[in-house]
Design a protein around this motif. Structure first.
Motif, mmCIF file in Angstrom:
data_model
loop_
_atom_site.group_PDB
_atom_site.id
_atom_site.type_symbol
_atom_site.label_atom_id
_atom_site.label_comp_id
_atom_site.label_asym_id
_atom_site.label_seq_id
_atom_site.Cartn_x
_atom_site.Cartn_y
_atom_site.Cartn_z
ATOM 1 N N THR A 9 0.871 -1.185 0.000
ATOM 2 C CA THR A 9 0.000 0.000 0.000
ATOM 3 C C THR A 9 0.900 1.225 0.000
ATOM 4 O OG1 THR A 9 -1.757 1.163 1.224
ATOM 5 C CG2 THR A 9 -0.171 -0.040 2.548
ATOM 6 N N TYR A 10 0.470 2.265 -0.699
ATOM 7 C CA TYR A 10 1.239 3.511 -0.632
ATOM 8 C C TYR A 10 0.349 4.720 -0.815
ATOM 9 C CZ TYR A 10 1.597 2.327 -5.675
ATOM 10 O OH TYR A 10 1.330 1.938 -6.968
ATOM 11 N N ASP A 11 0.817 5.802 -0.198
ATOM 12 C CA ASP A 11 0.197 7.112 -0.354
ATOM 13 C C ASP A 11 0.933 7.755 -1.529
ATOM 14 O OD1 ASP A 11 -0.331 9.811 -0.267
ATOM 15 O OD2 ASP A 11 -0.100 9.999 1.901
ATOM 16 N N HIS A 57 -2.892 6.543 -5.508
ATOM 17 C CA HIS A 57 -2.623 5.744 -4.323
ATOM 18 C C HIS A 57 -2.822 4.256 -4.588
ATOM 19 C CE1 HIS A 57 -2.906 9.672 -2.544
ATOM 20 N NE2 HIS A 57 -4.152 9.798 -2.973
ATOM 21 N N ALA A 58 -2.325 3.440 -3.664
ATOM 22 C CA ALA A 58 -2.586 2.003 -3.741
ATOM 23 C C ALA A 58 -2.956 1.462 -2.375
ATOM 24 C CB ALA A 58 -1.368 1.256 -4.274
ATOM 25 N N VAL A 59 -4.058 0.721 -2.353
ATOM 26 C CA VAL A 59 -4.480 0.011 -1.150
ATOM 27 C C VAL A 59 -3.989 -1.429 -1.252
ATOM 28 C CG1 VAL A 59 -6.542 -0.921 0.020
ATOM 29 C CG2 VAL A 59 -6.464 1.486 -0.678
ATOM 30 N N LYS A 77 8.358 -9.366 5.460
ATOM 31 C CA LYS A 77 7.513 -8.184 5.661
ATOM 32 C C LYS A 77 8.197 -7.190 6.595
ATOM 33 C CE LYS A 77 3.126 -6.669 7.631
ATOM 34 N NZ LYS A 77 1.765 -6.990 8.050
ATOM 35 N N ASP A 86 7.822 5.900 5.417
ATOM 36 C CA ASP A 86 6.537 5.577 6.045
ATOM 37 C C ASP A 86 5.312 5.802 5.154
ATOM 38 O OD1 ASP A 86 6.348 8.295 6.102
ATOM 39 O OD2 ASP A 86 6.089 8.474 8.266
ATOM 40 N N ASP A 87 5.507 6.196 3.893
ATOM 41 C CA ASP A 87 4.345 6.328 3.001
ATOM 42 C C ASP A 87 4.186 5.140 2.053
ATOM 43 O OD1 ASP A 87 6.649 7.289 1.799
ATOM 44 O OD2 ASP A 87 5.698 9.034 0.871
ATOM 45 N N ARG A 89 4.111 0.709 2.528
ATOM 46 C CA ARG A 89 4.177 -0.421 3.461
ATOM 47 C C ARG A 89 3.886 -1.730 2.748
ATOM 48 N NH1 ARG A 89 6.793 0.358 7.877
ATOM 49 N NH2 ARG A 89 7.613 1.994 6.532
ATOM 50 N N LEU A 91 2.062 -5.177 3.044
ATOM 51 C CA LEU A 91 0.957 -5.713 3.842
ATOM 52 C C LEU A 91 1.035 -7.226 3.983
ATOM 53 C CD1 LEU A 91 -1.996 -3.646 2.295
ATOM 54 C CD2 LEU A 91 -0.908 -3.279 4.517
ATOM 55 N N PHE A 124 -7.789 17.662 5.638
ATOM 56 C CA PHE A 124 -7.103 16.413 5.985
ATOM 57 C C PHE A 124 -7.146 15.391 4.848
ATOM 58 C CE2 PHE A 124 -8.764 18.262 9.931
ATOM 59 C CZ PHE A 124 -7.550 18.596 10.500
ATOM 60 N N ARG A 126 -7.194 16.411 1.442
ATOM 61 C CA ARG A 126 -6.981 17.122 0.176
ATOM 62 C C ARG A 126 -6.168 16.305 -0.831
ATOM 63 N NH1 ARG A 126 -3.432 18.560 3.768
ATOM 64 N NH2 ARG A 126 -1.316 19.125 3.191
ATOM 65 N N TYR A 128 -6.377 12.979 -0.906
ATOM 66 C CA TYR A 128 -6.970 11.633 -0.921
ATOM 67 C C TYR A 128 -8.343 11.555 -1.570
ATOM 68 C CZ TYR A 128 -3.108 11.366 2.288
ATOM 69 O OH TYR A 128 -1.852 11.480 2.838
ATOM 70 N N TYR A 240 -7.430 5.204 -6.406
ATOM 71 C CA TYR A 240 -6.783 4.131 -5.640
ATOM 72 C C TYR A 240 -6.763 2.835 -6.440
ATOM 73 C CZ TYR A 240 -7.619 7.173 -1.622
ATOM 74 O OH TYR A 240 -7.625 8.238 -0.760
ATOM 75 N N TYR B 10 -7.028 23.333 10.001
ATOM 76 C CA TYR B 10 -5.771 23.129 9.294
ATOM 77 C C TYR B 10 -5.172 21.768 9.578
ATOM 78 C CZ TYR B 10 -4.167 25.307 13.715
ATOM 79 O OH TYR B 10 -3.991 25.650 15.033
ATOM 80 N N ASP B 11 -4.432 21.319 8.597
ATOM 81 C CA ASP B 11 -3.642 20.100 8.688
ATOM 82 C C ASP B 11 -2.271 20.543 9.186
ATOM 83 O OD1 ASP B 11 -1.891 18.041 8.196
ATOM 84 O OD2 ASP B 11 -2.660 17.590 6.196
ATOM 85 N N ASP B 86 -3.729 25.213 0.529
ATOM 86 C CA ASP B 86 -4.852 24.280 0.670
ATOM 87 C C ASP B 86 -4.832 23.431 1.931
ATOM 88 O OD1 ASP B 86 -2.911 22.488 0.018
ATOM 89 O OD2 ASP B 86 -3.912 21.664 -1.741
ATOM 90 N N ASP B 120 -0.817 -3.168 11.717
ATOM 91 C CA ASP B 120 -0.224 -2.400 10.618
ATOM 92 C C ASP B 120 -0.577 -0.919 10.710
ATOM 93 O OD1 ASP B 120 1.190 -4.292 8.985
ATOM 94 O OD2 ASP B 120 -0.738 -5.139 8.376
ATOM 95 N N PRO B 121 0.373 -0.051 10.403
ATOM 96 C CA PRO B 121 0.032 1.368 10.304
ATOM 97 C C PRO B 121 -0.812 1.604 9.042
ATOM 98 C CG PRO B 121 2.315 1.016 9.655
ATOM 99 C CD PRO B 121 1.788 -0.309 10.111
ATOM 100 N N VAL B 123 -0.896 3.962 5.843
ATOM 101 C CA VAL B 123 -0.060 4.976 5.166
ATOM 102 C C VAL B 123 -0.811 6.287 4.927
ATOM 103 C CG1 VAL B 123 1.534 3.390 3.983
ATOM 104 C CG2 VAL B 123 -0.593 4.060 2.837
ATOM 105 N N PHE B 124 -2.129 6.191 4.751
ATOM 106 C CA PHE B 124 -2.910 7.388 4.441
ATOM 107 C C PHE B 124 -3.186 8.264 5.665
ATOM 108 C CE2 PHE B 124 -4.127 4.042 1.416
ATOM 109 C CZ PHE B 124 -3.582 4.620 0.282
ATOM 110 N N ARG B 126 -0.840 8.415 8.345
ATOM 111 C CA ARG B 126 0.369 8.436 9.159
ATOM 112 C C ARG B 126 0.592 9.786 9.831
ATOM 113 N NH1 ARG B 126 1.437 9.370 4.084
ATOM 114 N NH2 ARG B 126 3.113 10.750 3.448
ATOM 115 N N TYR B 128 -1.992 11.678 10.802
ATOM 116 C CA TYR B 128 -3.277 12.050 11.421
ATOM 117 C C TYR B 128 -3.669 11.223 12.630
ATOM 118 C CZ TYR B 128 -3.205 14.355 6.959
ATOM 119 O OH TYR B 128 -2.799 15.111 5.888
#
Lengths: 257, 257
Positions: A9-11, A57-59, A77, A86-87, A89, A91, A124, A126, A128, A240, B10-11, B86, B120-121, B123-124, B126, B128
């Motif tokens: 997964t990645y942001d 993005h990817a889930v 893993k 950290d963006d 991971r 899974l 939060f 924007r 996504y 995604y 705000y973020d 933004d 698992d964390p 990524v989207f 992280r 927040y």
């Protein structure tokens, strides 16, 4: 050599897309850098189910690579995640037969596109969602989705930038849209997707939602096979890669072991 | 001059905190830059309900400023938002009496802290949530929350870095924790909060959740009035200034108009 399949997964916000590029931060680049560390500097090339663009993005993206190391799945893993930014991971990790290929063995891909349909944007989310404040006729969009399902030449819904020469015929098993509070979530499942196809379909579906087009125009649009017929390719932020499914061949091979 | 009250969100991820600092991107700096453009270069100072640290978010921070311009409330919102980056947005604008002060008129503040409690964390999220993979005893945390409610000297729960000399006595009207799928959401409402107080309270409550402390130890911790007794100040990523409430005085003054 062992073939390792990873679901990742990645942001996409912080990456210049999936594919490795010199002087750009990419998902592939980050993964190969982590793998090189595990392999004492040796270059390990990864293969993905397909590329994703900047901001997408990817889930559940899937990759594979071959390794001379023998490490248990669970430890793979942790080893890779410890070395990744950290963006992105890992899974799931699975050892697979050499017949498995992250790209060529794909049976079906699922993409989601999320639209935030309210007046104010959400700071939060924007990166996504696509913020779209206009009123949408969900029933009209659903009717248009039904016209997209099936096996069609999707040239109209492909990017003018695409240089792919082959067939533009793809099968869309499922296209739908559902409203959940202020979110409109589009789901597409298909045998394969052309470059920018999901984003161009969503753009056309939003045109239907605001009354610029009627659902019944979709078949004629498909039949026209003209790129550039439709509006601009919308933002990658709401897109995604949700899930990649594979043919069962490699499992069947193992079942007799 | 007109006094304008704005509720903003705000973020905090991309800001070096709220308060303006040279050579740093701050929330206050972004707002004052936007206001200077509206006022043809004139400096307009804003007052906030309080500062927030680097990485801390706001769902409903409140600020005020004075302006010689006469612009309708709705247009203020659009004018400022057009000029803001933004990751910060004005949600509501209200013209208020000169007796209103974003900081001095505060009656109550509400903070939330969100913990992602799974292996698992995400990524989207992280930036927040705090990712906390260990098992938590929610009932024990709730019992500890009850011990924090009320009027106490919160020295134990204040940062050793704080230079504030005044009283450390604050009233916590409400402290609670609820589980919703993999999220644990803490809610705190109080008359005021010391520097880092919410983050230190959550850190202590997580200690209770994993069994490192018992809920019954909270009264003794409060009574000790010793800074540095408790664990490290945890990540700002899960912290949100959720809502600021004000005394009704300025509305009462207007009611006779």
């Amino acid at each position: 050599m062992e073939r390792i399949k990873c679901t990742i997964t990645y942001d996409g916000s912080g990456f210049a897309g999936f594919q490795v590029q010199p002087d750009h931060r990419t998902v592939q680049g980050s993964l190969e850098k982590a793998l090189a560390k595990i392999h004492k500097g040796e270059t390990i090339r990864i293969q993905a189910s397909g590329r994703t663009d900047t901001g997408v993005h990817a889930v559940g993206q899937v990759i594979h690579f071959d390794t001379p190391l023998t490490i248990p799945e669970r430890n793979w893993k942790q080893a890779v995640n410890t070395l990744l930014p950290d963006d992105v991971r890992v899974l799931y990790v699975e050892k697979v037969d050499a017949a498995f290929h992250a790209r060529y063995s794909v049976k079906q891909k699922e993409y989601h596109y999320i639209v935030l349909n309210r007046e104010d944007p959400d700071v939060f989310r924007r990166n996504y969602v696509l913020h779209f404040p206009k009123c949408l006729d969900i029933e009209a969009i659903q009717a248009a989705c039904k016209h997209l399902e099936g096996t069609h030449d999707f040239t109209t819904f492909s990017s003018a930038k695409s240089s792919v020469k082959g067939s533009k015929i793809r099968t869309l098993f499922h296209a739908s849209c559902r409203k959940k509070e202020d979110d409109i979530e589009f789901v597409f499942r298909g045998s394969g997707f052309l470059y920018n196809m999901v984003r161009i379909m969503v753009s056309a579906l939003l045109d239907v939602g605001v009354g610029k087009r009627r659902p019944e125009e979709i078949p004629a649009l498909l039949a026209a096979k003209e790129r550039g017929q439709l509006g601009k390719t919308i933002s990658p932020n709401g897109l995604y890669l949700w899930e990649v499914s594979y043919h069962e061949q490699e499992k069947e091979k193992h079942s007799g072991d």
